[in-house]
Write a protein that holds these residues in place. Sequence first.
Motif, mmCIF file in Angstrom:
data_model
loop_
_atom_site.group_PDB
_atom_site.id
_atom_site.type_symbol
_atom_site.label_atom_id
_atom_site.label_comp_id
_atom_site.label_asym_id
_atom_site.label_seq_id
_atom_site.Cartn_x
_atom_site.Cartn_y
_atom_site.Cartn_z
ATOM 1 N N THR A 342 0.864 -1.181 0.000
ATOM 2 C CA THR A 342 0.000 0.000 0.000
ATOM 3 C C THR A 342 0.907 1.239 0.000
ATOM 4 N N TYR A 379 -6.211 3.521 2.158
ATOM 5 C CA TYR A 379 -6.226 3.948 0.765
ATOM 6 C C TYR A 379 -6.625 5.423 0.712
ATOM 7 N N THR A 391 -11.958 0.214 -5.835
ATOM 8 C CA THR A 391 -11.682 -1.133 -6.360
ATOM 9 C C THR A 391 -10.462 -1.803 -5.705
ATOM 10 N N PRO A 392 -9.351 -1.097 -5.480
ATOM 11 C CA PRO A 392 -8.215 -1.790 -4.835
ATOM 12 C C PRO A 392 -8.562 -2.343 -3.447
ATOM 13 N N ASP A 395 -10.568 -5.501 -3.930
ATOM 14 C CA ASP A 395 -9.651 -6.564 -4.325
ATOM 15 C C ASP A 395 -8.876 -7.113 -3.111
ATOM 16 N N TYR A 396 -8.414 -6.208 -2.273
ATOM 17 C CA TYR A 396 -7.679 -6.600 -1.060
ATOM 18 C C TYR A 396 -8.560 -7.496 -0.173
#
Length: 467
Positions: A342, A379, A391-392, A395-396
């Motif tokens: 990250t 984030y 979205t990240p 996904d995580y």
Amino acid sequence: MKFAEDFIFGGATAAYQCEGSTRAYGKGAVSWDEFLEEKGRFQANPASDFYHQYPVDLKLCKMFGVNGIRISISWARIFPDGTGAINQQGIDYYHDVFKECRKNGVEPFVTLHHFDTPIGLYKNGDFLSNDTIDAFVKYAAFCFEEYKDEVTYWFTFNEIWAVATNQYIEGTFPYGEKYNVTKAFQAMHNMMLAHAKAVLVYKEKNYEGKIGVVQSLEYKYPFNELKIEDIQAAKNEDVLQNQFLLDATFLGEYSCETLEIANKLASLQGGKIIIRDEDLEVMRKAAKVNDYLGMNYYQSRFIQAYDGENDIFHNGTGEKGTSRFRLQGVGERMEKDGIDRTDWDWLIHPESMFDMLLRIKLQYPNYKEIYITENGMGYKDDFEDGIIDDTPRIDYVRRHLYYLLKAVESGVNVKGYFIWSLMDMFSWTNGYNKRYGLFYIDYESQKRYPKASAYWYKRISQTKELE
Ligand code: BGP
């Protein structure tokens, strides 16, 4: 692979990070108030104003399939001085919060200590002092009795390792001390003793609920698995962060290997950890009746041997690539090709969560149940006309839930998952640009906005299937 019907899809919070009103409604001061003021970077007011906004947040839980919430009680709202006189306003506040949870069908999982020791006890040595242990047990006993009709799931402490390392090794929590491995071990032992004493009080009174502790675990891999020095360095870090606390939790004592490494690391600085026989007697009893483990899991580490000068730098701004962790005689944390990070340099390595879950099952077969009490991604969310496409983060979380399900398939008894965090809130050493929530908070207006992850989480919670 499906989640069990009674699986908890939770959201996690902590009093100091979300409530705001840090010096209002009769609340006493805590260790963080002065510390943050001195640093002058940011502070915890109004944070997410959960003190007033909790009905809104619990309604959002209900709307978005979040059927469990981690809440911590602020010790200094109940006992403003840590011990002695009570503050009725604080006591009533949590009654109201728990009632609101029930009203919305959200099960509260309640932590007694989430980093916020009342200031008097902190100034007197925090958990290095026996007075704090005694005061904590009294506070715990008070809460068990006061909230016995409303709370079924208790945790004594949140992340004993985080407290110890950030207070005494990394220097990012009050007192801001660095590189003192001995004090870190001592604080961990003392907090585990306080945990054990609180567990025994709970069990002696035959309350109907359950109790455990939240540990923050990180799988430690040797950077070069063929190098004996790196294997040893990974073991050092593992004992320091994981095994010392897991032994204390599940065995109520420390294995020979754990003690040998812990004593070696303390003696590097000429220090000595004090573990009394009578402490172990209490801890052994508690280990047998401990109901579950709360496991906070964010990342793993790759460690190589290190004998140079101590050198730790905390990336508290989100400037990727600025972290350093080199601890003399313990090890150095490395980046690893192929494993993304990250912006705050936390490795994204979900399969390591599987390795940790399996390890607990094998090494501590008496563990009973595990809740993943925190997991999530810090984030820098973009807010565009009320739309937050994270979205990240999806996904995580998806990848971690996948490995959670695989662990269940391999026989690990995981009962629930709490995303860190339910809504955006104050981050201890990073302030407000590191967001974790399912719900975006506009800190000016205190309005809440569901992120894409909130809609996604809702579908998983409803269908019990991972998309
Ligand atoms: C855990 C704490 C939480 C929370 C989270 C994210 O260690 O239990 O309180 O803050 O980590 O950490 P950070 O805010 O430092 O990114």
